[in-house]
Design an enzyme around this catalytic site. Structure first.
Site, PDB file in Angstrom:
ATOM      1  NE  ARG A   1      -8.006  63.874  15.138  1.00 16.34           N
ATOM      2  CZ  ARG A   1      -7.205  63.695  16.180  1.00 16.34           C
ATOM      3  NH1 ARG A   1      -6.546  64.742  16.680  1.00 16.34           N
ATOM      4  NH2 ARG A   1      -7.055  62.530  16.743  1.00 16.34           N
TER       5      ARG A   1
ATOM      6  CD  GLU B   1      -2.783  63.755  11.903  1.00 15.28           C
ATOM      7  OE1 GLU B   1      -3.747  63.789  11.132  1.00 15.28           O
ATOM      8  OE2 GLU B   1      -2.815  63.209  13.024  1.00 15.28           O
TER       9      GLU B   1
END
Length: 789
Positions: free
Chosen positions: A326, A728
């Site tokens: 990621r 997030e």
């Protein structure tokens, strides 16, 4: 009222009763009263034993002697458990079987549990655990990223995205730069520490109350160490006191130890780590080293990027595959890269395994590219915001390094330009430049940075969710799903969906604990996907029941089923009305099922990791923040003066909860980048293992001028009520604070080049500024004072 001749597509939808309303958290009142029960508040079953672990005092080595006689003899001790006592596999790793529950022959990090003590009281267990004699043949340990790279060990193979020949393109570019940046890790510092309570049942069953984001994984790992089928283990959790990723995998070890102790003693067993042990024995956000080379043109537009990201993964793989991937996925942020090499090293070190943390690697990748953008702007003498906009995804330049087309780049650009206007960025930039010219001690900095965060698990099989919904004869609703509540408000949002679907009051929806015996095989509540996945699963289950009830109503009223409407606690067809509870009674009398499961899987996802191409994300969440700071060049002290945030949550399910998530995420990100510094000694011992040595943000760190707004735009993707994830992405808005500090550092030492590592602690800021000319500063102050006089 709409005109009768209006086309159907133009008739406005009726207003929503619950969804998109700013409702409080379902446990808000209990939270402020201190009455919301967490695991440590649950009544302890009769005969409960308390556990403590005995720990290794070196980071790497071979166990030579383990003498537990004094431990066993301590008053109140009932059992002492070692690796030899584990009924099943000594393995608590989520994927690769590379981390044991208890060290057996080798030690792989400082403080690793070697044995566990079960005693009548927690105090007795903790005191007894200190009496062991553990002799370890110590070996040289690699603690830092650089030491791990020098040793050459990895937890997973190196991996890269490559397009073109970035080295050749950089060399041929009109300008080039290189740099290195060290990015620190972060302690989760959840309010409720790691805890598990295991109670043995009949025929080998085990009930585990665990503070976990992933009950199904706890179930799997407890079954593994007990050597029983997963169906024999139930994991339940009503709420966590915070998690932030630190309870996605990290809770499994403590649940497993408690379950093994419960199996061996036949009594309920409880294991709760205190704050010091919790910080020393659990993984953190991965720290990174970013080495970069970039080529660019006279406008600051990037022609090629060569980026190497090395991550300290710790002693095992844990979540490092997804975390570092990621970081790669977000190393472009909002910028088009024509040619690139984004390379990674998943470095093994002799430290506790690092793990998931809010953003899951995305913040580290994003911070790296923002450092590059800022460096280009300083080289060219341009405003960093102009360089950002020059590199922004645009028509014909909107394919990511991993092959996904950014279809809504115009949303991101519109958001940034709106914030540029509402924050008065240009005028403030000019005012700060003027201020810095006459202020030798205090320097101000300003930065406006964007965020583009991909929403979905990049491990595609995790993008699924289940739900279980019951309607009772009185019209009340029982709601259960695979998501977990850790303070973010997921349970409230999903309850809003259920109440909206049935057209009933929110108070009639009963929220119940997440449990693996109700909804099986769940994904973790992570990747900002909790509402997307579980909201859709609950909607599907609710609509299944509603369709059955509508058929009963249609028959009762003698109308077509499509004429039946559920609203205001009633079922309506024309001028006929029936209370929702009355219809539930009729449906039950007609032997119609009022229970349903719901299952949802995110559509349109595909990812070929071998090729590094695909569509790993369902959509992107966009945001931007403009931050203004002041630094003291003599001490490195920082003050955040003002923050303006504009964030994209689609059509918010609950604006109050979403704004709370934005504010909290930003402050947590600000802590990561300014004050939260993890320090290990040469032996691998964590020195910052308590609030006395590890500084999280406090109320005085929150900017007094803190402006948060939601961007007015619905999600193009078919999500639950067209909302977007919010857990997030806001954390990365805090990169604007780091960039603003770097801007102030540049003002303090222009032309030197900003070599500022994260976190930007006072020491790091003073180091980045370099030598301070006190005499000149004093002379400037005197001159300014004289001029004003």
């Amino acid at each position: 009222m709409p005109r009768l001749d209006m086309p159907e597509s133009c008739v406005p939808e009726p207003p929503l009763r619950h969804v998109r309303q700013p409702l409080p958290h379902d446990s808000a009142r209990l939270h402020v009263q201190g009455a919301a029960p967490y695991i440590d508040d649950l009544p302890e079953p009769r005969g409960t034993l308390h556990l403590a672990v005995g720990r290794a005092a070196v980071a790497r080595g071979t166990i030579v002697t383990l003498d537990l006689s004094a431990v066993k003899a301590f008053p109140g001790v009932v059992a002492v458990i070692t690796a030899a006592d584990i009924p099943g596999a000594n393995d608590i790793a989520p994927t690769l079987a590379d981390e044991p529950m208890l060290a057996e022959t080798h030690v792989i990090y400082h403080g690793q549990p070697v044995f566990a003590v079960a005693a009548e009281t927690r105090d007795a267990a903790r005191r007894a655990a200190r009496l062991a004699t553990i002799e370890i043949d110590a070996e040289p340990a690699a603690i830092t990223i650089d030491q791990g790279l020098a040793r050459g060990e990895r937890v997973l193979p190196d991996y890269a995205f490559v397009e073109g020949d970035p080295g050749a393109v950089i060399a041929a570019s009109s300008d080039q730069m290189t740099g290195t940046m060290h990015i620190g890790g972060q302690e989760h510092f959840y309010l409720e520490g790691q805890i598990a309570l295991a109670s043995p049942g009949e025929s080998g069953a085990m009930l585990v109350h665990a503070s976990t984001q992933h009950p199904s994984e706890v179930q799997e790992i407890v079954a593994r160490v007990l050597g029983v089928p997963e169906a024999f283990v139930t994991c339940e959790i009503r709420r966590m006191g915070g998690a932030f990723g630190g309870k996605e995998t990290q809770g499994s070890q403590w649940a497993a130890i408690a379950a093994v102790a419960a199996r061996l003693t036949g009594r309920p067993c409880k294991l709760r780590l205190d704050r010091d042990d919790d910080m020393a024995l659990t993984g953190k956000r991965h720290d990174f080293r970013a080495d970069w080379s970039v080529g660019f043109d006279a406008d600051g537009r990037i022609t090629a990027l060569d980026l190497m990201l090395a991550a300290r993964c710790g002693c095992s793989a844990d979540c490092s595959a997804g975390v570092v991937d990621r970081a790669m996925f977000h190393a472009d942020n909002t910028y088009f890269l024509p040619a690139f090499r984004i390379d990674t090293r998943r470095v093994r070190t002799d430290t506790v395994s690092n793990t998931a943390f809010r953003g899951f690697g995305g913040p580290q990748g994003m911070l790296a590219i923002e450092r590059v953008i800022d460096a280009i702007a300083r080289r060219l003498g341009r405003d960093p915001l102009d360089v950002r906009k020059a590199n922004f995804y645009s028509e014909g330049r909107h394919v990511t390094p991993y092959g996904q087309t950014v279809e809504d780049f115009s949303t991101g650009l519109a958001l940034i330009e709106e914030l540029e206007r509402t924050s008065d960025y240009r005028a403030r930039r000019a005012a700060i430049t003027s201020f810095n010219e006459t202020s030798p001690i205090l320097k101000r900095g300003l930065a406006l940075t964007p965020v583009k965060f991909g929403i979905s698990f990049t491990l595609t099989p995790l993008n699924q969710a289940g739900a279980l919904v019951h309607v009772y004869r009185d019209g009340s609703v029982h709601l259960n799903h695979g998501g977990t509540e850790m303070g973010q408000g997921l349970f409230q949002k999903v309850a809003q969906v259920a109440a909206e679907e049935f057209g009933i009051a929110l108070e009639r929806v009963r929220i119940t604990p997440t449990s693996t015996d109700k909804v099986p095989n769940t994904a973790p509540t992570a990747a900002s996907s909790g509402s997307d996945l579980n909201g859709m699963a609950v909607q599907i289950a609710s609509r299944t029941i509603k369709a059955r009830m509508a058929a009963v109503a249609a028959e009762t009223f003698g109308v077509p089923v499509e004429d039946v409407v559920f609203r205001d606690d009633h079922v309506v067809a024309g001028n006929r009305r029936l209370e929702f509870g009355e219809l539930a009674k009729k449906a039950h009398a007609a032997r119609v099922s009022l229970s349903s499961t719901g299952f949802y899987k995110t559509p349109d996802l595909h990812w070929d990791r071998a090729r590094g191409k695909g569509r790993p994300f369902f959509y992107y969440a966009w945001g931007a923040a403009c931050s203004e700071v002041t630094i003291d060049v003599t001490t490195g002290e920082t003050k955040v003066l003002r923050v303006d945030i504009l964030h994209d949550v689609g059509r918010s399910l609950n604006p109050a909860l979403d704004i709370g998530q934005i504010e909290g995420g930003f402050v947590q990100g600000m802590g990561w980048l300014t004050t939260e510094e993890l320090v290990y000694d040469a032996a691998g011992r964590l020195l910052t293992h308590a609030p006395s040595t590890y500084k999280i943000p406090v109320s005085s760190d929150v900017p007094a001028d803190f402006r948060v707004a939601l961007f007015d735009d619905e999600n193009r993707a078919d999500t639950i009520y067209r909302s977007k994830a919010v857990g997030e992405p806001p954390l990365m808005l805090a990169i604007s604070v780091f960039s603003a500090i770097a801007d102030a550092v540049e003002a303090a030492s222009p032309g030197r080049g900003v070599l500022l590592d994260a976190p930007a602690t006072p020491e790091a800021i003073v180091t980045a500024i370099g030598p301070f000319d006190a005499a000149t500063a004093f002379a400037t102050l005197v001159s300014n004072a004289t001029s004003r006089t």
